[in-house]
Design an enzyme around this catalytic site. Sequence first.
Site, PDB file in Angstrom:
ATOM      1  N   CYS A  31     -26.988 -10.443 -17.019  1.00 26.28           N
ATOM      2  CA  CYS A  31     -26.125  -9.507 -18.653  1.00 26.28           C
ATOM      3  C   CYS A  31     -27.433 -10.192 -19.289  1.00 26.28           C
ATOM      4  O   CYS A  31     -27.650 -11.319 -19.724  1.00 26.28           O
ATOM      5  CB  CYS A  31     -24.936 -10.607 -18.830  1.00 26.28           C
ATOM      6  SG  CYS A  31     -24.240 -10.704 -20.054  1.00 26.28           S
ATOM      7  N   GLY A  77       0.755  -1.385   0.135  1.00 27.31           N
ATOM      8  CA  GLY A  77      -0.454   0.156   0.102  1.00 27.31           C
ATOM      9  C   GLY A  77       0.306   1.448   0.019  1.00 27.31           C
ATOM     10  O   GLY A  77       0.608   2.627  -0.154  1.00 27.31           O
ATOM     11  N   CYS A  87     -21.935  -7.824 -19.408  1.00 26.56           N
ATOM     12  CA  CYS A  87     -20.690  -7.723 -18.674  1.00 26.56           C
ATOM     13  C   CYS A  87     -19.189  -6.849 -19.126  1.00 26.56           C
ATOM     14  O   CYS A  87     -19.575  -7.382 -20.345  1.00 26.56           O
ATOM     15  CB  CYS A  87     -20.291  -9.267 -18.722  1.00 26.56           C
ATOM     16  SG  CYS A  87     -20.965 -10.890 -17.954  1.00 26.56           S
ATOM     17  N   CYS A 137     -17.986 -13.182 -20.502  1.00 24.50           N
ATOM     18  CA  CYS A 137     -18.887 -13.334 -20.928  1.00 24.50           C
ATOM     19  C   CYS A 137     -18.758 -14.408 -22.206  1.00 24.50           C
ATOM     20  O   CYS A 137     -19.908 -15.061 -22.198  1.00 24.50           O
ATOM     21  CB  CYS A 137     -19.856 -11.773 -21.735  1.00 24.50           C
ATOM     22  SG  CYS A 137     -21.494 -11.901 -22.262  1.00 24.50           S
ATOM     23  N   CYS A 140     -25.505 -13.632 -21.676  1.00 24.36           N
ATOM     24  CA  CYS A 140     -24.786 -14.277 -21.114  1.00 24.36           C
ATOM     25  C   CYS A 140     -25.506 -14.942 -19.536  1.00 24.36           C
ATOM     26  O   CYS A 140     -26.127 -15.149 -19.524  1.00 24.36           O
ATOM     27  CB  CYS A 140     -23.593 -14.951 -20.976  1.00 24.36           C
ATOM     28  SG  CYS A 140     -22.459 -13.503 -18.991  1.00 24.36           S
TER      29      CYS A 140
END
Lengths: 285, 256
Positions: A240, A31, A265, A271, A243
């Site tokens: 979606c 970080g 997606c 997808c 899909c």
Amino acid sequence: MTDQDYNFAYLDEQTKRMIRRAILKGLAIPGYQVPFASREMPMPYGWGTGGVQVSAAVLTPEDTFKVIDQGADDTTNAVSIRSFFQRTAGVTTTTKTSDASVIQTRHRIPEEALTEDQILVYQVPIPEPLRFLEPRESETRKMHSLEEYGLMHVKLYEDISRHGHIATSYAYPVKVEGRYVMDPSPIPKFDNPKLGDMAAIQLFGAGREQRIYALPPYTQVVSLDFEDHPFEASKADHPCGLCGAEESYLDEVIVDDAGGRMFVCSDTDYCDARQAAGYKGKDAA
Amino acid sequence: MTPLLSVQGVTKRYGAHIGCADVSFELYPGEVMGIVGESGSGKSTLLNCMAGHLTPDAGQVVFDTRADGPRDTVTMSEPERRMLSRTDWAFVHQHARDGLRMGVSAGGNVGERLMAVGERHYGDIRSKATDWLERVEIDAGRVDDRPTTFSGGMQQRLQIARNLVTGPRLVFMDEPTGGLDVSVQARLLDLLRGLVRDMGLSAIIVTHDLAVVRLLADRLMVMKSGRVVEAGLTDQVLDDPQHAYSQLLVSSVLQV
């Protein structure tokens, strides 16, 4: 040999060495933003110069490389960076998440869970999460070193007071291992829970800002929130259209000028794989 | 009784110039100290040295901390000093813009110190912020407005609320009424006097306005050319000034 006599993966060895040192330092202090001497790349700032330099430093000739831009493999940015490394490094490229060993990404984490054999490289426009709250870099560095992160919550407070909920929906600040507050790059906050405890190495490169930071595998990453307004990973409330996936992050696509729209997606590989496996959404042709 | 703040021999130089030289005094809990003097007399330098914004070249600033008793704030570590300035200390700037975040709502401004010391409950933060806005006579309905939409006097009162929300014990004020018109000044002084008395605050007020110290301060120091030339009870110094400069200062005030 590649079509021009570039060094492997474009950058010279000394530069790659310098970047690797920054990456190792970043991995040692999860970080923490490590400054590095970012090079001019043959692309404009904002197109992923940081990510490209990090990818160049970690690529080996045996790697399989994938680039995604907002989840998609076939957008300009993804296509050009992929062909860049095809030419300068001669590495195999792929669009399949599970086949790739190095994935450079802009603004998404793939839907498919990553493994310990993979590296995820993020393109970062602004690495400093406190930038828009405290413009002085000298001051933000001091705040990081002294762990003074009250200001980050002021931003979330402002969100709630103005919108009634935390309206920050991307680049949602996280705290790494209880120490550094980090900008996860502009990924949707839907992806935030995937940052923590991930098996793959996550590297973040900001070219213009000359910073590299990193998350080693299985790092604790917590999204900041309030006790009475807990963090919520949100997405469009639809399946979606192609899909039928209920669990993936969706893009809204306007399909005509009569208000017609569909949700698909954002991760094209995910997808496509589902459609190949026979899943059909309501808008599928 | 332990003094809340004990300043000993504080000296700050800017190259060959003297900011302030060899200033010593003690401030007891609940006491308000005024520092007066003309521009360039070193009063702001002294205040910044005490509040940790400047590092004095010599001297000690010993503060009676809650946890460890008297500690020299000049030599304590920076995280500790910054922690003090978020909890037990408050600093009211002359220009409210220096002490406020202009891009953040009034509620966020007041809440910042609470969040900085670990408050993480939105509802609590907001109710405390609203409560404090009312205490400094700002309408609670303006909690979500930015300070840019506030008048000068309101901004100054907001700055005070933002500083006092964590219940500090010592407030540093640098010309708190500067730049405000007289009627707004009077209201602000009235408010400050009430808050200081109610909360039992100690305060150090730097000003060139003798009326401010007359109203607020228990004791007074007069500074000239970086040195304290006279100190004593406020009424005593103002009514019977001994030093030539104090006499000049008192006689310069226009009588309306």
